[in-house]
Design an enzyme around this catalytic site. Structure first.
Site, PDB file in Angstrom:
ATOM      1  N   PRO A 173      -1.156   4.600  -6.209  1.00 22.55           N
ATOM      2  CA  PRO A 173      -1.835   4.533  -7.591  1.00 22.55           C
ATOM      3  C   PRO A 173      -2.224   3.349  -8.077  1.00 22.55           C
ATOM      4  O   PRO A 173      -2.939   3.023  -8.819  1.00 22.55           O
ATOM      5  CB  PRO A 173      -1.028   5.695  -8.404  1.00 22.55           C
ATOM      6  CG  PRO A 173       0.404   5.637  -7.740  1.00 22.55           C
ATOM      7  CD  PRO A 173       0.147   5.510  -6.120  1.00 22.55           C
ATOM      8  N   ARG A 206       6.761   3.853  -4.478  1.00 21.45           N
ATOM      9  CA  ARG A 206       7.417   2.657  -4.366  1.00 21.45           C
ATOM     10  C   ARG A 206       6.876   1.945  -2.891  1.00 21.45           C
ATOM     11  O   ARG A 206       6.234   2.679  -2.124  1.00 21.45           O
ATOM     12  CB  ARG A 206       8.851   2.587  -4.483  1.00 21.45           C
ATOM     13  CG  ARG A 206       9.299   3.534  -3.162  1.00 21.45           C
ATOM     14  CD  ARG A 206      10.811   3.581  -3.445  1.00 21.45           C
ATOM     15  NE  ARG A 206      11.306   4.513  -2.172  1.00 21.45           N
ATOM     16  CZ  ARG A 206      11.185   5.762  -2.012  1.00 21.45           C
ATOM     17  NH1 ARG A 206      10.870   6.395  -3.039  1.00 21.45           N
ATOM     18  NH2 ARG A 206      11.779   6.442  -0.860  1.00 21.45           N
ATOM     19  N   ASN A 208       7.298   1.149   0.510  1.00 18.26           N
ATOM     20  CA  ASN A 208       7.858   1.733   1.936  1.00 18.26           C
ATOM     21  C   ASN A 208       7.978   3.188   1.751  1.00 18.26           C
ATOM     22  O   ASN A 208       8.656   3.699   2.660  1.00 18.26           O
ATOM     23  CB  ASN A 208       9.106   0.723   2.231  1.00 18.26           C
ATOM     24  CG  ASN A 208       8.819  -0.349   2.970  1.00 18.26           C
ATOM     25  OD1 ASN A 208       7.682  -0.449   3.580  1.00 18.26           O
ATOM     26  ND2 ASN A 208       9.483  -1.243   2.765  1.00 18.26           N
ATOM     27  N   ASP A 231      -5.417  -1.702   2.928  1.00 19.83           N
ATOM     28  CA  ASP A 231      -4.903  -1.843   4.035  1.00 19.83           C
ATOM     29  C   ASP A 231      -3.327  -1.837   4.174  1.00 19.83           C
ATOM     30  O   ASP A 231      -2.684  -1.637   5.083  1.00 19.83           O
ATOM     31  CB  ASP A 231      -5.603  -3.030   4.826  1.00 19.83           C
ATOM     32  CG  ASP A 231      -6.882  -2.943   4.991  1.00 19.83           C
ATOM     33  OD1 ASP A 231      -7.414  -2.379   5.331  1.00 19.83           O
ATOM     34  OD2 ASP A 231      -7.336  -3.952   4.150  1.00 19.83           O
ATOM     35  N   GLY A 232      -2.823  -2.236   3.002  1.00 15.06           N
ATOM     36  CA  GLY A 232      -1.141  -2.392   3.188  1.00 15.06           C
ATOM     37  C   GLY A 232      -0.534  -0.971   3.428  1.00 15.06           C
ATOM     38  O   GLY A 232       0.462  -0.923   4.143  1.00 15.06           O
ATOM     39  N   GLY A 261      -8.198   0.059  -2.241  1.00 12.87           N
ATOM     40  CA  GLY A 261      -7.501  -1.130  -2.354  1.00 12.87           C
ATOM     41  C   GLY A 261      -8.403  -2.403  -2.883  1.00 12.87           C
ATOM     42  O   GLY A 261      -9.519  -2.274  -3.318  1.00 12.87           O
TER      43      GLY A 261
END
Ligand SMILES: Nc1ncnc2c1ncn2[C@@H]1O[C@H](COP(=O)(O)OP(=O)(O)OP(=O)(O)O)[C@@H](O)[C@H]1O
Length: 735
Positions: A173, A206, A208, A231-232, A261
């Site tokens: 989000p 969060r 990871n 992309d992250g 993103g």
């Protein structure tokens, strides 16, 4: 973008043909056919205010690639014809009872917008006479969209359809400008539902989170994992898949990206690959979402990145980290911009532009080491066909460094500064040939001079050749006096002795192209010889100028003996004849160009050293690379002082003409942002870096030995990542 309209379908190619009534009033429809006042049917939404429009009726024909819609009433005619390509259809449906028997088509034709070509949603609704007919049509269209072949004779029943696809949607989000959830509601979920795809949506909480989730979930129940983010988050998912014990199977799960993103680089690539013009934001999202609904899957390469082990606080070295990248691997300036522009996230993709400007305004130096493995290191099965030889990646920036190299994986571009790299001559066969010809011409000229009897100095080697020729001539004439022969032989003996030394040197010059010609030292050697000749020409080492060949020989004697003595007395050693290659190299240390730093660093190292057990260099010594020049046989231990002195520096901050060795402190004198210092990809070097272990071959992290055909090992400092460019497990990508 759209293909030319197909002709009216012939009865042979028609799969289905039926008459439908209109739904809703023609005037209420904003999806009307552009060339028809009322439009051939349709309503933007089938559910609200269902109202049949008995006045209108349409003839629909389904072919393998199109749906032809011909309005029959109220005004039949050529203009009232609409052709819907199936390739522009996201899906279709037949609402369950008690809804009327409707056939609903979800059409996304591409249209040119201000921000590039994008799709616009249009819904066409037709009222069938019976539910069976509507369901038959819906099933047939879905079969064609899912790639199930049907013909006019096929009995169209629901069991022909494959089961609906199930997707796991992971939404960040906070990605981009924080609009991911909003776009989910307005664009993504409606289209996915229309395509009859079932889904589960999970919001990440969060950093990871997605990675941990992917490591634990049961994958077989999903047909794909879709990232609604930048992309992250996809990076997290791919690494999560690769960290699973069943990674080999897991990485075959199709993954997809719906761009919400900032950069959306992969989505942009997919958009381009799909043949669309470049677009951003919602148009890009719609294009990608449409591709996702159509369900194409293509393989995608991964890059494996292994970081060197970092020394931990309590003295125990940490394990090397391995991660996988699908897009690019950045270090230095680019990654700094990416990380530091986080604070401008509200700007969307403009944050990278601003971040770049900020970083450009305060440039840093980055110290790194870029290395690679030659193809010979890659372990292949004995049966495997060897790959075609290709130039190593870093060839262009390491040419001319022969003799200065380490073991293969330590062969680096950072062994020299940029200005030094530029100053080194490129080894060029064309040039080499020219130089050889020039040398040949010079020899001829000297010979001519010697023969012509002019007063001059002839190089000892040409004198020797002349002398030999003369001797041969004299022997042929067989009338030589013994006294003269004696003199000649004595002269020859002395000359042989001198020539031996001269030959040693010229031989060194002419027969060691592998070592020094390419190093740019030939010119310096030639310079030494020219200088010697100049001195001889000036009378030093000779008793005076004489005419003719014999006089020239006498000069040669003086040159051989006296000059040798004189040279030995020279404190600089400049004129001394190097007895071996080492001495020749030592003579070159006088070079005052920046490359002398390299020469010094190189020559201060023993030429042959055993691998330092402390350095952790576990690789085997290589003999040579494709060009037979790259690698020395012995492992080359790293010298941290030398590493510090020879680094790549920013070309903007230092004039290439004012070379001065830089120290690590340069990098740390400026405060680094906290995020960087704590970031695993941090480029900052420690203030007191311990002796760096040599980068070794990638330690295989259990349990996945991915054979790397190319390897980039960027840095000797432990903080810097080692980059593999391997043939890697291939994740599948939804297109
Ligand atoms: N709920 C969350 N809160 C904070 N960070 C998150 C959350 N979910 C994911 N993240 C992290 O946010 C990072 C950035 O997200 P992402 O890359 O998707 O967006 P972006 O940076 O705007 O896009 P792009 O990478 O295309 O520029 C990801 O690396 C991810 O680990």
């Amino acid at each position: 973008m759209r293909s030319p309209e197909p002709p009216i379908p012939s009865p042979a190619e028609a799969l289905l043909h039926c008459q439908f009534g209109g739904w809703g009033t023609g005037s209420s429809c904003n999806n009307s056919c552009p060339n028809s006042p009322g439009g051939p049917g349709g309503l933007s939404s089938p559910s609200p205010s269902p109202s049949p429009s008995p006045a209108s009726s349409y003839a629909l024909t389904l072919t393998p690639s199109h749906i032809h819609v011909q309005r029959l009433a109220p005004r039949p005619g050529k203009e009232a014809r609409l052709i819907l390509p199936l390739s522009e259809l996201a899906g279709c449906s037949c609402p369950r009872a008690p809804a009327p028997p409707l056939l609903v088509l979800y059409w996304y034709p591409p249209g040119r917008r201000r921000k590039g070509v994008s799709r616009r949603r249009q819904v066409r609704v037709y009222l069938a006479e019976a539910r069976v007919e509507a369901e038959r049509w819906s099933t047939a269209i879905q079969c064609l969209l899912r790639g199930v072949a049907i013909t006019a004779d096929t009995e169209i029943v629901k069991r022909l359809l494959p089961r609906p696809r199930r997707l796991l949607l992971l939404v960040n989000p906070f990605s981009g400008r924080g609009q991911a959830m909003q776009w989910c509601q307005t664009h993504i979920l409606p289209m996915i539902r229309e395509a009859n795809i079932s889904y589960n949506l999970i919001q990440t909480e969060r950093q990871n989170h997605a990675r941990e989730l992917i490591k634990e979930i049961s994958l077989p129940q999903w047909d794909g994992i879709i990232i609604v983010s930048g992309d992250g988050l996809l990076h997290e998912v791919i690494n999560g898949l690769m960290e699973r014990p069943d990674w080999e199977l897991a990485i075959k799960t199709p993954v997809g990206i719906l761009p919400c993103g900032s950069g959306n680089a992969l989505a942009g690539s997919i958009n381009h690959h799909a043949g669309y013009d470049m677009c951003l934001r919602e148009p890009l999202l719609l294009n990608c979402c449409f591709q996702l609904c159509r369900g194409g899957v293509k393989p995608m390469d991964l890059v494996s990145v292994t970081t060197s082990p970092t020394p931990s606080q309590n003295g125990r070295p940490s394990l090397p980290r391995r991660m996988f990248s699908f897009l690019s691997v950045a270090w230095g300036f680019v990654s700094d911009v990416d990380i530091e522009s986080e604070r401008y996230r509200g700007l969307g993709s403009a944050r990278f532009t601003l971040g770049t400007l900020v970083r450009l305004a305060s440039l840093r130096s980055y110290k790194g080491r870029l290395s690679y493995l030659p193809p010979s290191i890659v372990a292949t099965s004995p049966d495997a066909i060897p790959p075609p030889l290709r130039r190593p990646l870093s060839r262009s920036i390491t040419e001319g460094l022969e003799g200065f190299c380490h073991t293969p994986i330590q062969r680096t571009s950072s062994d020299m500064g940029l200005s030094e790299q530029r100053s080194l001559r490129r080894v060029d066969t064309e040039r080499e040939r020219e130089r050889e010809m020039e040398r040949q011409r010079e020899r001829e000229r000297r010979r001519e001079r010697a023969r012509g009897g002019g007063t001059g100095v002839v190089r000892a080697s040409s004198l020797a050749e002349d002398r030999e020729r003369e001797m041969e001539g004299e022997a042929g004439r067989s009338g030589t006096s013994s006294e003269r022969s004696g003199t000649s032989s004595e002269s020859n003996e002395r000359e042989d002795c001198r020539m031996g030394r001269e030959d040693e040197m010229t031989g060194n010059m002419e027969e060691r192209p592998d070592e020094e010609r390419e190093n740019g030292t030939m010119e310096q050697d030639s310079g030494v010889i020219e200088d010697i000749e100049e001195r001889v020409r000036n009378g030093e080492g000779s008793s005076g100028s004489m005419d003719g060949v014999m006089e020239a020989k006498e000069v040669g004697e003086g040159y051989g003996g006296d000059m040798g003595r004189e040279a030995n007395e020279d404190p600089e050693g400049y004129y001394s004849y190097p007895d071996n290659l080492q001495q020749t190299r030592l003579a070159l240390r006088k070079n005052s160009a920046p490359s002398s730093q390299i020469a010094n660093a190189f020559f201060s190292q023993p030429l042959s050293q055993e691998a330092d057990p402390m350095s952790g260099a576990s690789y085997r010594a290589e003999e040579m690379d494709l060009n037979e020049t790259y690698f020395q046989k012995e492992a080359y231990p790293l010298d941290i002082a030398r590493e510090r002195a020879l680094t790549i520096s920013s070309p903007f901050r230092h004039s290439p003409f004012s070379f001065k060795p830089k120290s690590l402190d340069q990098n740390t004198s400026r405060p680094r942002p906290l995020s960087l210092l704590h970031h695993p990809h941090s480029n900052s070097l420690p203030l007191n870096s311990p002796p760096c272990p040599s980068p070794s071959l990638p330690r295989p992290l259990p349990p996945r030995p991915v054979p790397p055909p190319l390897l980039l090992l960027p840095c000797s400092a432990p903080q810097h990542p080692q980059l593999h460019l391997p043939v890697s497990p291939v994740p599948l990508l939804y297109l």
